[in-house]
Design a protein around this motif. Structure first.
Motif, PDB file in Angstrom:
ATOM      1  N   ILE A  55       9.743  -2.104   2.433  1.00 37.97           N
ATOM      2  CA  ILE A  55      10.486  -1.015   1.525  1.00 37.97           C
ATOM      3  C   ILE A  55      12.056  -1.477   1.568  1.00 37.97           C
ATOM      4  CG2 ILE A  55      11.461   1.089   1.225  1.00 37.97           C
ATOM      5  CD1 ILE A  55       8.902   1.073  -0.158  1.00 37.97           C
ATOM      6  N   LEU A  56      12.799  -1.619   0.721  1.00 40.39           N
ATOM      7  CA  LEU A  56      14.275  -1.982   0.783  1.00 40.39           C
ATOM      8  C   LEU A  56      15.033  -0.960   0.477  1.00 40.39           C
ATOM      9  CD1 LEU A  56      14.132  -5.359  -0.670  1.00 40.39           C
ATOM     10  CD2 LEU A  56      13.950  -4.934   1.464  1.00 40.39           C
ATOM     11  N   GLU A  57      14.680  -0.042  -0.504  1.00 35.25           N
ATOM     12  CA  GLU A  57      15.318   1.345  -0.802  1.00 35.25           C
ATOM     13  C   GLU A  57      14.804   2.068  -1.823  1.00 35.25           C
ATOM     14  OE1 GLU A  57      18.909   0.910  -3.569  1.00 35.25           O
ATOM     15  OE2 GLU A  57      18.575  -1.272  -3.569  1.00 35.25           O
ATOM     16  N   VAL A  58      15.171   3.350  -2.063  1.00 39.75           N
ATOM     17  CA  VAL A  58      14.477   4.292  -2.948  1.00 39.75           C
ATOM     18  C   VAL A  58      16.144   4.720  -3.784  1.00 39.75           C
ATOM     19  CG1 VAL A  58      13.400   6.371  -3.493  1.00 39.75           C
ATOM     20  CG2 VAL A  58      12.650   5.157  -1.451  1.00 39.75           C
ATOM     21  N   THR A  59      15.961   4.582  -5.156  1.00 37.21           N
ATOM     22  CA  THR A  59      17.162   4.799  -5.724  1.00 37.21           C
ATOM     23  C   THR A  59      16.814   5.404  -7.223  1.00 37.21           C
ATOM     24  OG1 THR A  59      19.307   3.481  -6.347  1.00 37.21           O
ATOM     25  CG2 THR A  59      17.185   2.268  -6.807  1.00 37.21           C
ATOM     26  N   THR A  60      17.818   5.294  -8.057  1.00 37.62           N
ATOM     27  CA  THR A  60      17.510   5.675  -9.574  1.00 37.62           C
ATOM     28  C   THR A  60      18.104   4.658 -10.397  1.00 37.62           C
ATOM     29  OG1 THR A  60      19.358   6.982  -9.672  1.00 37.62           O
ATOM     30  CG2 THR A  60      17.546   8.261  -9.019  1.00 37.62           C
ATOM     31  N   VAL A  61      17.454   4.440 -11.559  1.00 37.34           N
ATOM     32  CA  VAL A  61      17.612   3.475 -12.479  1.00 37.34           C
ATOM     33  C   VAL A  61      17.784   4.039 -13.691  1.00 37.34           C
ATOM     34  CG1 VAL A  61      17.037   1.331 -13.727  1.00 37.34           C
ATOM     35  CG2 VAL A  61      16.575   1.772 -11.258  1.00 37.34           C
ATOM     36  N   GLU A  62      18.886   4.338 -14.267  1.00 38.41           N
ATOM     37  CA  GLU A  62      19.200   5.156 -15.675  1.00 38.41           C
ATOM     38  C   GLU A  62      18.621   6.284 -15.505  1.00 38.41           C
ATOM     39  OE1 GLU A  62      17.796   2.368 -18.591  1.00 38.41           O
ATOM     40  OE2 GLU A  62      19.236   0.717 -18.366  1.00 38.41           O
ATOM     41  N   GLY A  63      18.532   7.067 -14.585  1.00 36.83           N
ATOM     42  CA  GLY A  63      18.209   8.372 -14.375  1.00 36.83           C
ATOM     43  C   GLY A  63      16.612   8.564 -13.955  1.00 36.83           C
ATOM     44  N   LYS A  64      16.003   7.375 -13.610  1.00 39.51           N
ATOM     45  CA  LYS A  64      14.734   7.443 -13.398  1.00 39.51           C
ATOM     46  C   LYS A  64      14.620   6.871 -11.860  1.00 39.51           C
ATOM     47  CE  LYS A  64      13.094   5.998 -17.953  1.00 39.51           C
ATOM     48  NZ  LYS A  64      12.571   4.951 -18.794  1.00 39.51           N
ATOM     49  N   TRP A  65      13.489   7.522 -11.201  1.00 39.79           N
ATOM     50  CA  TRP A  65      13.306   7.056  -9.719  1.00 39.79           C
ATOM     51  C   TRP A  65      12.513   5.726  -9.707  1.00 39.79           C
ATOM     52  CZ3 TRP A  65      15.573   9.366  -5.581  1.00 39.79           C
ATOM     53  CH2 TRP A  65      15.934  10.781  -5.335  1.00 39.79           C
ATOM     54  N   ALA A  66      13.234   5.009  -8.614  1.00 38.78           N
ATOM     55  CA  ALA A  66      12.574   3.669  -8.345  1.00 38.78           C
ATOM     56  C   ALA A  66      12.522   3.394  -7.057  1.00 38.78           C
ATOM     57  CB  ALA A  66      13.546   2.710  -9.117  1.00 38.78           C
ATOM     58  N   ILE A  67      11.502   2.696  -6.755  1.00 37.35           N
ATOM     59  CA  ILE A  67      11.361   2.031  -5.224  1.00 37.35           C
ATOM     60  C   ILE A  67      11.399   0.467  -5.322  1.00 37.35           C
ATOM     61  CG2 ILE A  67       9.603   1.974  -3.483  1.00 37.35           C
ATOM     62  CD1 ILE A  67       8.261   4.498  -4.310  1.00 37.35           C
ATOM     63  N   VAL A  68      12.342  -0.014  -4.486  1.00 35.89           N
ATOM     64  CA  VAL A  68      12.675  -1.349  -4.486  1.00 35.89           C
ATOM     65  C   VAL A  68      11.890  -1.911  -3.116  1.00 35.89           C
ATOM     66  CG1 VAL A  68      14.372  -3.086  -4.425  1.00 35.89           C
ATOM     67  CG2 VAL A  68      14.676  -0.699  -5.360  1.00 35.89           C
ATOM     68  N   SER A  69      11.196  -2.994  -3.260  1.00 39.87           N
ATOM     69  CA  SER A  69      10.622  -3.459  -2.280  1.00 39.87           C
ATOM     70  C   SER A  69      10.795  -5.260  -2.184  1.00 39.87           C
ATOM     71  CB  SER A  69       9.262  -3.195  -1.989  1.00 39.87           C
ATOM     72  OG  SER A  69       8.347  -3.446  -3.099  1.00 39.87           O
ATOM     73  N   GLU A  70      10.124  -5.832  -1.306  1.00 38.46           N
ATOM     74  CA  GLU A  70      10.208  -7.163  -1.210  1.00 38.46           C
ATOM     75  C   GLU A  70       9.215  -7.786  -2.461  1.00 38.46           C
ATOM     76  OE1 GLU A  70      10.333  -8.999   3.117  1.00 38.46           O
ATOM     77  OE2 GLU A  70       8.696  -7.836   2.774  1.00 38.46           O
ATOM     78  N   TYR A  71       9.588  -8.903  -2.908  1.00 44.65           N
ATOM     79  CA  TYR A  71       8.581  -9.609  -3.996  1.00 44.65           C
ATOM     80  C   TYR A  71       7.997 -10.388  -3.054  1.00 44.65           C
ATOM     81  CZ  TYR A  71       7.071 -12.362  -7.917  1.00 44.65           C
ATOM     82  OH  TYR A  71       6.433 -13.096  -8.752  1.00 44.65           O
ATOM     83  N   ILE A  72       6.695 -10.443  -3.404  1.00 48.02           N
ATOM     84  CA  ILE A  72       5.763 -11.338  -2.827  1.00 48.02           C
ATOM     85  C   ILE A  72       5.125 -12.456  -3.868  1.00 48.02           C
ATOM     86  CG2 ILE A  72       3.601 -11.858  -1.386  1.00 48.02           C
ATOM     87  CD1 ILE A  72       6.061 -10.254  -0.048  1.00 48.02           C
ATOM     88  N   LYS A  73       5.779 -13.733  -3.593  1.00 46.60           N
ATOM     89  CA  LYS A  73       5.288 -14.609  -4.831  1.00 46.60           C
ATOM     90  C   LYS A  73       3.957 -15.179  -4.489  1.00 46.60           C
ATOM     91  CE  LYS A  73       7.108 -18.832  -7.239  1.00 46.60           C
ATOM     92  NZ  LYS A  73       7.939 -19.539  -7.400  1.00 46.60           N
ATOM     93  N   GLY A  74       3.028 -15.027  -5.449  1.00 47.13           N
ATOM     94  CA  GLY A  74       1.754 -15.627  -5.293  1.00 47.13           C
ATOM     95  C   GLY A  74       0.666 -15.072  -6.434  1.00 47.13           C
ATOM     96  N   LYS A  75      -0.597 -15.158  -6.139  1.00 43.81           N
ATOM     97  CA  LYS A  75      -1.608 -14.645  -7.087  1.00 43.81           C
ATOM     98  C   LYS A  75      -2.213 -13.483  -6.657  1.00 43.81           C
ATOM     99  CE  LYS A  75      -2.111 -18.777  -9.935  1.00 43.81           C
ATOM    100  NZ  LYS A  75      -3.185 -20.052 -10.329  1.00 43.81           N
ATOM    101  N   THR A  76      -2.782 -12.532  -7.181  1.00 51.81           N
ATOM    102  CA  THR A  76      -3.612 -11.544  -6.767  1.00 51.81           C
ATOM    103  C   THR A  76      -5.018 -11.937  -6.480  1.00 51.81           C
ATOM    104  OG1 THR A  76      -4.530 -10.623  -9.076  1.00 51.81           O
ATOM    105  CG2 THR A  76      -2.200  -9.871  -8.328  1.00 51.81           C
ATOM    106  N   LEU A  77      -5.629 -11.399  -5.505  1.00 52.96           N
ATOM    107  CA  LEU A  77      -7.028 -11.800  -5.522  1.00 52.96           C
ATOM    108  C   LEU A  77      -7.951 -11.858  -6.513  1.00 52.96           C
ATOM    109  CD1 LEU A  77      -8.556 -12.981  -2.924  1.00 52.96           C
ATOM    110  CD2 LEU A  77      -9.125 -10.626  -2.191  1.00 52.96           C
ATOM    111  N   ALA A  78      -7.795 -10.626  -7.453  1.00 50.53           N
ATOM    112  CA  ALA A  78      -8.261 -10.537  -8.821  1.00 50.53           C
ATOM    113  C   ALA A  78      -8.101 -11.688  -9.646  1.00 50.53           C
ATOM    114  CB  ALA A  78      -8.034  -9.280  -9.381  1.00 50.53           C
ATOM    115  N   GLN A  79      -6.978 -12.410  -9.571  1.00 52.76           N
ATOM    116  CA  GLN A  79      -6.729 -13.457 -10.483  1.00 52.76           C
ATOM    117  C   GLN A  79      -7.367 -14.668  -9.870  1.00 52.76           C
ATOM    118  OE1 GLN A  79      -2.231 -13.091 -10.134  1.00 52.76           O
ATOM    119  NE2 GLN A  79      -2.164 -13.689 -12.149  1.00 52.76           N
ATOM    120  N   LEU A  80      -7.459 -14.840  -8.611  1.00 54.02           N
ATOM    121  CA  LEU A  80      -7.990 -16.118  -7.886  1.00 54.02           C
ATOM    122  C   LEU A  80      -9.784 -16.046  -8.246  1.00 54.02           C
ATOM    123  CD1 LEU A  80      -6.164 -16.230  -4.662  1.00 54.02           C
ATOM    124  CD2 LEU A  80      -5.954 -17.877  -6.458  1.00 54.02           C
ATOM    125  N   MET A  81     -10.175 -14.768  -8.211  1.00 51.20           N
ATOM    126  CA  MET A  81     -11.497 -14.576  -8.369  1.00 51.20           C
ATOM    127  C   MET A  81     -11.893 -14.852  -9.722  1.00 51.20           C
ATOM    128  SD  MET A  81     -12.329 -10.974  -6.301  1.00 51.20           S
ATOM    129  CE  MET A  81     -13.012 -10.977  -4.782  1.00 51.20           C
TER     130      MET A  81
END
Length: 249
Positions: A55-81
């Motif tokens: 988790i990097l921050e909890v903020t608001t974006v144009e009046g809406k709540w947002a959670i900001v976290s690290e982006y992990i580059k890769g594929k989901t296990l569902a995609q790989l399956m």
């Protein structure tokens, strides 16, 4: 903050990528308490040492709540399956190993699984007799304090480019009985239309964890009822069909 690339759209949530950050924006009518609780859950799970986006921050974006976290580059296990059907069993084994690693952790500040399930069962439209039976069944089940994900399915696992698996979406995390978490995963496979995969998953989970299949199955009506308060009508109908299942073959 740039939000031009949409990664996913879910019920009342839109997830964007902004460079090396992931921004989950909630709809205006989403419960502030639930959003803050999700961020708190994730922050607490970070402390267990599991590979999860920070988790990097909890903020608001144009009046809406947002959670900001690290982006992990890769594929989901569902995609790989899906892309490598011949390797489904290998990926399923990895999936179960990850779930057992989650269950090996404890996170004492999280909500207790039984408390959450009792609350959810009370919110269902089931008749009073059925609710009473479900509450009684739940209270009779052993109480544990293992970390439970609550929505553990292959689409919530990202395999990073270096091969490291990261576990996403801790909004439903609790502390409780690992077999209840496994019952939830089994039902998620079924809801996705993969009944064969559900059976393979359950067999593998029970084998690797040395858990009796009947024990996990005892949780299924309880878990199904507690999950029936959300989702669409078809999902509710399927989940409620499990509620009166008592005997298993």
């Amino acid at each position: 903050m740039t939000m031009e690339r949409i990664i996913a759209v879910r019920n009342k949530k839109t997830i964007y990528r902004d460079g090396d950050r992931c921004i989950k924006v909630f709809s205006e009518d989403y419960s502030k308490a639930e959003i803050l609780n999700e961020a708190l859950n994730q922050a607490r799970v970070e402390e267990t040492g599991l590979h999860i986006p920070r988790i990097l921050e909890v903020t608001t974006v144009e009046g809406k709540w947002a959670i900001v976290s690290e982006y992990i580059k890769g594929k989901t296990l569902a995609q790989l399956m899906q892309e490598n059907e011949e390797e489904f069993e290998k990926y399923l084994s990895m999936f179960v190993d990850l779930q057992l690693e989650v269950h090996s952790k404890s996170c004492p500040m999280l909500t207790k699984l039984k408390d959450k399930m009792n609350r959810k069962i009370s919110q269902t439209e089931l008749d009073a007799t059925t609710r009473y039976d479900l509450h009684t069944r739940l209270e009779s089940m052993p109480t544990h304090n293992k970390l439970c994900h609550g929505d553990f399915n292959p689409s919530n696992i990202i395999i990073a480019e270096d091969g490291t698996p990261y576990i996403l979406d801790w909004s439903h995390a609790t502390q409780g009985n690992a077999s209840a978490d496994a019952a939830r995963t089994y039902l998620l496979f079924c809801l996705g239309g993969n009944t064969q995969g559900a059976q393979m998953y359950l067999d593998l989970f029970c084998k690797k964890s040395d858990t009796a299949r009947q024990y996990v199955q005892k949780w299924m009506p309880i878990v199904a009822a507690s999950q029936s308060v959300k989702g669409n009508a078809n999902e509710r109908e399927f989940l409620l069909s499990w509620v009166n299942v008592v005997d298993y073959q």
